[in-house]
Design a protein around this motif. Structure first.
Motif, PDB file in Angstrom:
ATOM      1  N   PRO A   1      -3.178   5.106   7.144  1.00  0.00           N
ATOM      2  CA  PRO A   1      -2.928   6.339   6.381  1.00  0.00           C
ATOM      3  C   PRO A   1      -1.768   6.240   5.406  1.00  0.00           C
ATOM      4  CG  PRO A   1      -1.891   6.526   8.511  1.00  0.00           C
ATOM      5  CD  PRO A   1      -2.533   5.144   8.465  1.00  0.00           C
ATOM      6  N   TYR A   2      -1.230   5.043   5.175  1.00  0.00           N
ATOM      7  CA  TYR A   2       0.020   4.942   4.427  1.00  0.00           C
ATOM      8  C   TYR A   2      -0.180   4.874   2.922  1.00  0.00           C
ATOM      9  CZ  TYR A   2       1.396   3.909   9.166  1.00  0.00           C
ATOM     10  OH  TYR A   2       1.566   3.976  10.519  1.00  0.00           O
ATOM     11  N   SER A   3      -1.413   4.942   2.460  1.00  0.00           N
ATOM     12  CA  SER A   3      -1.671   4.966   1.023  1.00  0.00           C
ATOM     13  C   SER A   3      -2.071   6.354   0.530  1.00  0.00           C
ATOM     14  CB  SER A   3      -2.768   3.959   0.651  1.00  0.00           C
ATOM     15  OG  SER A   3      -2.381   2.645   0.994  1.00  0.00           O
ATOM     16  N   GLN A   4      -2.277   7.287   1.453  1.00  0.00           N
ATOM     17  CA  GLN A   4      -2.708   8.624   1.054  1.00  0.00           C
ATOM     18  C   GLN A   4      -1.493   9.452   0.624  1.00  0.00           C
ATOM     19  OE1 GLN A   4      -2.086  11.665   2.992  1.00  0.00           O
ATOM     20  NE2 GLN A   4      -0.581  10.471   4.178  1.00  0.00           N
ATOM     21  N   SER A   5      -1.774  10.531  -0.098  1.00  0.00           N
ATOM     22  CA  SER A   5      -0.717  11.427  -0.581  1.00  0.00           C
ATOM     23  C   SER A   5      -0.982  12.885  -0.217  1.00  0.00           C
ATOM     24  CB  SER A   5      -0.577  11.294  -2.100  1.00  0.00           C
ATOM     25  OG  SER A   5      -1.804  11.588  -2.751  1.00  0.00           O
ATOM     26  N   ASP A   6      -2.017  13.141   0.586  1.00  0.00           N
ATOM     27  CA  ASP A   6      -2.331  14.524   0.951  1.00  0.00           C
ATOM     28  C   ASP A   6      -1.328  15.088   1.950  1.00  0.00           C
ATOM     29  OD1 ASP A   6      -4.524  14.330  -0.678  1.00  0.00           O
ATOM     30  OD2 ASP A   6      -5.912  13.851   0.938  1.00  0.00           O
TER      31      ASP A   6
ATOM     32  N   VAL B   1       5.941  -7.846   2.561  1.00  0.00           N
ATOM     33  CA  VAL B   1       4.641  -7.616   3.198  1.00  0.00           C
ATOM     34  C   VAL B   1       4.216  -6.167   2.949  1.00  0.00           C
ATOM     35  CG1 VAL B   1       3.368  -7.604   5.368  1.00  0.00           C
ATOM     36  CG2 VAL B   1       5.123  -9.347   4.963  1.00  0.00           C
ATOM     37  N   SER B   2       3.045  -5.996   2.346  1.00  0.00           N
ATOM     38  CA  SER B   2       2.519  -4.662   2.092  1.00  0.00           C
ATOM     39  C   SER B   2       1.815  -4.131   3.336  1.00  0.00           C
ATOM     40  CB  SER B   2       1.545  -4.686   0.912  1.00  0.00           C
ATOM     41  OG  SER B   2       0.408  -5.488   1.224  1.00  0.00           O
ATOM     42  N   THR B   3       1.514  -2.848   3.314  1.00  0.00           N
ATOM     43  CA  THR B   3       0.814  -2.253   4.455  1.00  0.00           C
ATOM     44  C   THR B   3      -0.583  -2.837   4.615  1.00  0.00           C
ATOM     45  OG1 THR B   3       0.164  -0.422   2.984  1.00  0.00           O
ATOM     46  CG2 THR B   3       2.119  -0.103   4.359  1.00  0.00           C
ATOM     47  N   GLU B   4      -1.263  -3.133   3.501  1.00  0.00           N
ATOM     48  CA  GLU B   4      -2.595  -3.737   3.604  1.00  0.00           C
ATOM     49  C   GLU B   4      -2.513  -5.123   4.230  1.00  0.00           C
ATOM     50  OE1 GLU B   4      -1.405  -2.236   0.977  1.00  0.00           O
ATOM     51  OE2 GLU B   4      -2.719  -0.476   0.808  1.00  0.00           O
ATOM     52  N   GLU B   5      -1.526  -5.901   3.810  1.00  0.00           N
ATOM     53  CA  GLU B   5      -1.371  -7.230   4.389  1.00  0.00           C
ATOM     54  C   GLU B   5      -0.962  -7.142   5.851  1.00  0.00           C
ATOM     55  OE1 GLU B   5       1.311 -11.301   3.788  1.00  0.00           O
ATOM     56  OE2 GLU B   5       1.440  -9.633   2.344  1.00  0.00           O
TER      57      GLU B   5
END
Length: 513
Positions: A221-226, A305-309
């Motif tokens: 959920p760390y890419s959402q903005s809602d 390190v990104s969240t996706e990685e």
């Protein structure tokens, strides 16, 4: 409505005739600095421990036996008006009447904190997080040896949690239409199609189609903005500085251990990202290190390190590739507070509320449950139930220490927040657990002492908030149709489907030539 009363009201709707006895222990808030240990600046977090013990009485004059338990932690982050409800452990003894109350207990527990009308902390956003991993026992020692306990398999447990969380989100939507609900899940090592197919097969019955705004998202959920994230952004250009601003650190959680390893990657470990070259000034000397470079020190590879990685690499962790299917679930719930609650000044986050007990008392009860009781047989479970329930009441009366049976003492691995009692005879194998976290300097000291003393439990607290009972006298559950869904029935779900007989086709033999 208190948490105890909300749980009893939900249990009273179960089929059958029995009586439930519940003990709800919620600790007073205290400061914690290790929820986001790598976030800068350090955020203020307040933690409450929650332990729920449920026992059952099949006849109104018979003995009680513990059937279900929940251990959780509630984090309050006032700076972002966010709360995190982390479900640490859920376990059953397998000695409950059909249907087992475990699922109903978990649903009522989650709805109590997710619903803003009953949520005990003044936050606008709540994040429910858990890690599903199938084991024979979690909170009831040696209960896996009881013949009546049939734990769910790995995929079945993941499907069970997804079904329970789906039921919670549906009821929340029915209660309040202005809520924003975003559920997420990940099965490490599985693609979205493989995960959905595996859970669909494991479910006892086909799930109903959820509303469009309640559909599950496969991922993090760390890419959402809602919905606002719990940890505020870092100080660098108004954005987050490293992975530590996204991933919270919980006790006995594989995400936390993996993030610790990423934070401790150095040149000495043999793995390191290339360093950026500094620009030279006019005199030919390199520029001095900037503030951003100083902030990067001590965080290893967290800044790279990104969240996706991170989630992609989680699939290769030992906890996720040991041949057992695991799952991470996150449900974000956001709801605007009413004008009355928004304008009302909230009390100090550290102020104890009525019914809360000291954290020491909660740790003491959990410690004696894990190390001084045995639930391998009916007789031992009855004795453990009587001893533990009497001990909880005795602690509220300020009586003698918790009694324990030396024959039932079982040695368990150390828990990060619970001191290990005196060693006893370890005659049974320990349940599998992930290795402890690396704690070089992640647990930071509190910046200031707690101005409020720990609450002292009394008999009034015991009878008004901790202990309660509910007599159930409803039509019994129809007998199962023989569909073989014993685990689903024990989890408190709907009964099994009608039995399906599969006939084997015999091949016609050819006549001898």
């Amino acid at each position: 409505m208190s948490l105890r009363d909300a749980l009893l009201a939900s249990l009273a709707k179960l089929p059958g005739r029995r009586e439930f006895h519940i003990h709800v222990l919620v600790s007073a808030p205290r400061k914690r600095t290790d929820l986001y240990p790598y976030a800068k600046p350090r955020i203020r977090v307040y933690l409450q421990d929650i332990v729920i013990l449920l026992s059952e009485q099949t006849t109104f004059d018979g003995p009680r036996v513990m059937v279900s338990a929940i251990e959780a932690a509630l984090y309050n982050i006032p700076s972002t008006s966010c709360g995190i409800l982390y479900i640490s452990k859920v376990d059953s003894t397998g000695q409950a009447s059909r249907p087992s109350p475990t699922a109903a207990l978990v649903r009522a527990f989650l709805k109590y904190y997710a619903d803003p009308s009953t949520r005990p902390i003044p936050v606008d956003h709540l994040w429910i997080q858990l890690f599903a991993r199938a084991q024979g026992q979690y909170l009831f020692p040696n209960s896996a040896e009881y013949p009546g306990k049939k734990p769910l398999a790995d995929v079945q447990l993941c499907a069970w949690w997804k079904r329970v969380l789906t039921d919670v989100t549906k009821e929340l939507r029915q209660r309040r239409g202005d809520m924003t609900i975003r559920p997420y899940y990940v099965l490490p090592g599985y693609s979205e199609l493989e995960a959905a197919q595996s859970l669909r097969i494991a479910m006892a019955q086909p799930p109903s189609d959820p509303p469009a705004d309640l559909s599950w998202t496969y991922g993090h959920p760390y890419s959402q903005s809602d919905i606002r994230l719990p940890c505020p952004p870092g100080a660098r250009d108004g954005g987050r500085t490293n992975l530590g601003h996204f991933i919270p650190s919980f006790d006995d959680d594989p995400k936390s251990r993996f993030m610790d390893e990423i934070a401790y990657i150095t040149d000495a470990d043999g793995v390191s990202s290339p360093k950026r070259k500094r620009q030279k000034t006019g005199g030919g000397r390199p520029d001095p290190p900037s503030d951003d470079e100083d902030a990067d020190r001590g965080h290893g590879e967290l800044n790279k390190v990104s969240t996706e990685e991170f989630w992609e690499r989680m699939s290769f962790r030992q906890e996720c590739i040991s041949g057992v299917v695991t799952a991470f679930f996150v449900v974000a719930v956001s709801s605007p507070r009413t004008d009355d609650k928004a304008n009302t000044s909230a009390p100090s986050p550290l102020a104890p509320q009525p019914g809360q007990v000291s954290p020491k008392m909660v740790r003491r009860v959990v410690s004696t449950l894990l190390n001084h009781h045995d639930f391998s047989t009916r007789e031992r479970a009855l004795r453990a139930t009587e001893t533990l329930e009497a001990a909880i009441k005795g602690l509220c009366e300020d009586l003698a220490p918790i009694p324990s049976s030396p024959k039932a003492a079982v040695k368990h691995v150390d828990r990060p927040s619970t001191p290990e009692p005196a060693a006893g005879p370890a005659h049974l194998l320990e349940p599998p657990r992930t290795p402890p976290r690396r704690t070089r300097d992640s647990h930071l000291p509190d910046v200031s002492p707690n101005p409020f003393p720990d609450p002292v439990a009394s008999l009034e607290t015991y009878h008004s908030y901790i202990y309660g009972s509910a007599a159930v006298d409803n039509p019994p559950l129809p007998p199962p149709g023989g569909g073989g869904h014993a685990d689903s029935a024990r989890a408190g779900d709907t009964p099994g489907q009608p039995q399906v007989t599969v006939l084997t086709v015999r091949k016609k033999r050819k006549a001898p030539s």
